[in-house]
Scaffold this motif. Sequence first.
Motif, mmCIF file in Angstrom:
data_model
loop_
_atom_site.group_PDB
_atom_site.id
_atom_site.type_symbol
_atom_site.label_atom_id
_atom_site.label_comp_id
_atom_site.label_asym_id
_atom_site.label_seq_id
_atom_site.Cartn_x
_atom_site.Cartn_y
_atom_site.Cartn_z
ATOM 1 N N HIS A 104 -81.101 27.707 35.009
ATOM 2 C CA HIS A 104 -80.320 27.001 34.012
ATOM 3 C C HIS A 104 -80.759 26.905 32.635
ATOM 4 O O HIS A 104 -80.260 26.932 31.664
ATOM 5 C CB HIS A 104 -79.728 25.737 34.584
ATOM 6 N N SER A 105 -82.397 26.829 32.622
ATOM 7 C CA SER A 105 -82.798 26.567 31.225
ATOM 8 C C SER A 105 -83.084 27.833 30.618
ATOM 9 O O SER A 105 -83.256 27.900 29.294
ATOM 10 C CB SER A 105 -84.367 25.911 31.533
ATOM 11 N N GLU A 106 -82.877 28.998 31.392
ATOM 12 C CA GLU A 106 -83.285 30.348 30.667
ATOM 13 C C GLU A 106 -81.965 31.062 30.371
ATOM 14 O O GLU A 106 -81.925 32.068 29.495
ATOM 15 C CB GLU A 106 -83.949 31.149 31.696
ATOM 16 N N TYR A 107 -80.967 30.694 31.121
ATOM 17 C CA TYR A 107 -79.546 31.654 31.001
ATOM 18 C C TYR A 107 -78.329 30.933 30.910
ATOM 19 O O TYR A 107 -78.366 29.660 31.437
ATOM 20 C CB TYR A 107 -79.418 32.506 32.398
ATOM 21 N N ASN A 108 -77.449 31.333 30.091
ATOM 22 C CA ASN A 108 -76.165 30.593 29.795
ATOM 23 C C ASN A 108 -75.179 30.597 31.027
ATOM 24 O O ASN A 108 -74.426 29.939 31.447
ATOM 25 C CB ASN A 108 -75.569 31.072 28.382
ATOM 26 N N VAL A 109 -75.205 31.773 31.924
ATOM 27 C CA VAL A 109 -74.353 32.316 32.886
ATOM 28 C C VAL A 109 -75.245 33.049 33.832
ATOM 29 O O VAL A 109 -76.009 33.749 33.377
ATOM 30 C CB VAL A 109 -72.859 33.417 32.270
ATOM 31 N N VAL A 110 -75.016 32.788 35.054
ATOM 32 C CA VAL A 110 -75.553 33.439 36.175
ATOM 33 C C VAL A 110 -74.484 34.025 37.024
ATOM 34 O O VAL A 110 -73.615 33.303 37.445
ATOM 35 C CB VAL A 110 -76.501 32.460 36.982
ATOM 36 N N VAL A 111 -74.706 35.480 37.280
ATOM 37 C CA VAL A 111 -73.845 35.924 38.354
ATOM 38 C C VAL A 111 -74.441 36.174 39.571
ATOM 39 O O VAL A 111 -75.653 36.607 39.566
ATOM 40 C CB VAL A 111 -73.340 37.338 37.566
ATOM 41 N N ASN A 112 -74.101 35.587 40.918
ATOM 42 C CA ASN A 112 -74.637 35.817 42.187
ATOM 43 C C ASN A 112 -73.974 36.877 42.753
ATOM 44 O O ASN A 112 -72.786 36.925 43.319
ATOM 45 C CB ASN A 112 -74.254 34.541 42.724
ATOM 46 N N GLN A 115 -65.440 34.643 42.123
ATOM 47 C CA GLN A 115 -64.786 33.483 41.375
ATOM 48 C C GLN A 115 -65.910 32.764 40.589
ATOM 49 O O GLN A 115 -67.108 33.208 40.645
ATOM 50 C CB GLN A 115 -64.422 32.396 42.398
ATOM 51 N N ARG A 116 -65.303 31.942 39.663
ATOM 52 C CA ARG A 116 -66.176 31.158 38.555
ATOM 53 C C ARG A 116 -66.393 29.765 39.426
ATOM 54 O O ARG A 116 -65.662 29.387 40.126
ATOM 55 C CB ARG A 116 -65.421 30.891 37.458
ATOM 56 N N GLU A 117 -67.517 29.344 39.157
ATOM 57 C CA GLU A 117 -67.923 27.982 39.493
ATOM 58 C C GLU A 117 -68.968 27.282 38.495
ATOM 59 O O GLU A 117 -69.480 27.990 37.697
ATOM 60 C CB GLU A 117 -68.681 27.995 40.821
ATOM 61 N N VAL A 160 -71.183 29.760 36.534
ATOM 62 C CA VAL A 160 -71.927 30.645 37.642
ATOM 63 C C VAL A 160 -70.932 31.556 38.011
ATOM 64 O O VAL A 160 -69.377 31.010 37.872
ATOM 65 C CB VAL A 160 -72.094 30.036 39.041
ATOM 66 N N VAL A 161 -70.915 32.923 38.133
ATOM 67 C CA VAL A 161 -69.621 33.695 38.517
ATOM 68 C C VAL A 161 -70.204 34.432 39.892
ATOM 69 O O VAL A 161 -71.470 34.957 40.219
ATOM 70 C CB VAL A 161 -69.404 35.044 37.634
ATOM 71 N N HIS A 162 -69.527 34.162 41.148
ATOM 72 C CA HIS A 162 -70.007 34.548 42.397
ATOM 73 C C HIS A 162 -69.273 36.048 42.649
ATOM 74 O O HIS A 162 -67.973 36.441 42.488
ATOM 75 C CB HIS A 162 -69.381 33.879 43.466
ATOM 76 N N GLU A 208 -64.571 35.290 30.362
ATOM 77 C CA GLU A 208 -64.209 33.754 30.253
ATOM 78 C C GLU A 208 -65.217 32.815 29.952
ATOM 79 O O GLU A 208 -65.029 31.938 29.338
ATOM 80 C CB GLU A 208 -63.402 33.546 31.729
ATOM 81 N N CYS A 209 -66.264 33.088 30.842
ATOM 82 C CA CYS A 209 -67.330 31.798 30.613
ATOM 83 C C CYS A 209 -68.189 31.930 29.527
ATOM 84 O O CYS A 209 -68.225 30.911 28.769
ATOM 85 C CB CYS A 209 -68.389 32.117 31.600
ATOM 86 N N THR A 210 -68.201 33.111 28.708
ATOM 87 C CA THR A 210 -68.880 33.345 27.292
ATOM 88 C C THR A 210 -67.922 32.731 26.320
ATOM 89 O O THR A 210 -68.349 32.230 25.493
ATOM 90 C CB THR A 210 -69.398 34.526 27.115
ATOM 91 N N ALA A 211 -66.627 33.109 26.645
ATOM 92 C CA ALA A 211 -65.777 32.544 25.525
ATOM 93 C C ALA A 211 -65.575 30.958 25.511
ATOM 94 O O ALA A 211 -65.461 30.367 24.687
ATOM 95 C CB ALA A 211 -64.366 33.066 25.876
ATOM 96 N N ALA A 212 -65.752 30.417 26.874
ATOM 97 C CA ALA A 212 -65.752 28.868 26.843
ATOM 98 C C ALA A 212 -66.889 28.391 26.406
ATOM 99 O O ALA A 212 -67.034 27.333 25.681
ATOM 100 C CB ALA A 212 -65.667 28.536 28.542
ATOM 101 N N LEU A 213 -68.238 28.947 26.688
ATOM 102 C CA LEU A 213 -69.379 28.589 25.991
ATOM 103 C C LEU A 213 -69.275 28.670 24.563
ATOM 104 O O LEU A 213 -69.760 27.517 23.801
ATOM 105 C CB LEU A 213 -70.523 29.698 26.226
ATOM 106 N N GLN A 214 -68.543 29.725 23.967
ATOM 107 C CA GLN A 214 -68.621 29.717 22.551
ATOM 108 C C GLN A 214 -67.694 28.707 21.785
ATOM 109 O O GLN A 214 -68.111 28.104 20.911
ATOM 110 C CB GLN A 214 -68.303 31.199 21.845
ATOM 111 N N GLY A 215 -66.672 28.719 22.586
ATOM 112 C CA GLY A 215 -65.655 27.326 22.263
ATOM 113 C C GLY A 215 -66.322 25.935 22.042
ATOM 114 O O GLY A 215 -66.156 25.406 21.184
#
Length: 341
Positions: A173-181, A287-289, A300-302, A327-334
């Motif tokens: 979490h401290s290194e990345y904005n979104v993690v894809v599993n 899915q997103r989580e 997170v995206v699985h 969608e996750c990065t758009a939410a972050l920028q928002g």
Amino acid sequence: MAAPKVAVVGAGVIGLSTALCITETCPSCSVTVLSDQFSPNTTSDVAAGMLIPHTYPGTPIHVQKQWFKETFTYLFAISNSAEASEAGIHLVSGWQVFKNTPKEELPFWSDVVLGFRPMSEAELQKFPQHRFGQAFTTLKCDCPPYLLWLEKRLKATGVQMYTRKVADLWELHSEYNVVVNCAGIGAHQLVGDEKLFPIRGQVLKVHAPWVKNFIRDGDGLTYIYPGIHRVTLGGTREKGNWSLSPDPGTTKDIFDRCCSLEPSLRGAQDIQVKVGLRPTRRCVRLQREVLSQGGVKLLVVHNYGHGSGGFSVHRGTAKEAAHLVGECTAALQGSSSRAKL
């Protein structure tokens, strides 16, 4: 906001394809692939790589068909390019044969593969134990070269790859904005998914260059899939078996079953045995989580749980996962622009 940092965990066909789709759909993202294993040591390296879908009971058929169609279209384009040999992708024709006529004579994917038709009486004479069959042309992916081809494409777009065992998604979490599993069977431990279980597959890779057509028993257990350099003979479906050690009795059983479908295989040379654990659940987890600890959030995206059908749908699910990352990065920028106000 600085370029969003995305980590993809897992470097099998699902992880690498997902990373590639993210670079294509979210070019502003900085993408890193983290995995404790890369080719040739992934489950995907063992896969036969035939594009013949299996059905996920928990996923709507129209969704599965879309995933398959996107994957087939993508690989078909590569098979018609100068990169086909390097990527290990080629067309192969053959037969799927049944001892009894199946309830579904036209599977949902019959109009995606090429030239799908019932077998003629003359063709069925080759298989005296079987009463019904389907003939078609599909794509075969030789998995180790395809994985290396994907890695090369990723490196060319600036994606970083590191050998790293991720024990908990939260550690990123401290290194990345979104993690894809995309951890495959590793997700059982990584995210504690009790719905995920292994189906052990043992296959043989043999030298039999005269075998040009695929043959698959309709039960999906016995199959002969010719690749560019070797023929894959299978197989097994052992639910809940975590063993990666080849079993000599199983090797003999697979060889005998395949020889009963194609007697000329008795002359096959240089038999290698491979074992993989197919990451199986009722439906692919796509899915997103949002994980949160102490007010800190991790998006997170699985994308895992493809079982024995991963190669047939890998590109389709990767595109969907990349869309979720968008969608996750758009939410972050928002949220970051709201924070500035």
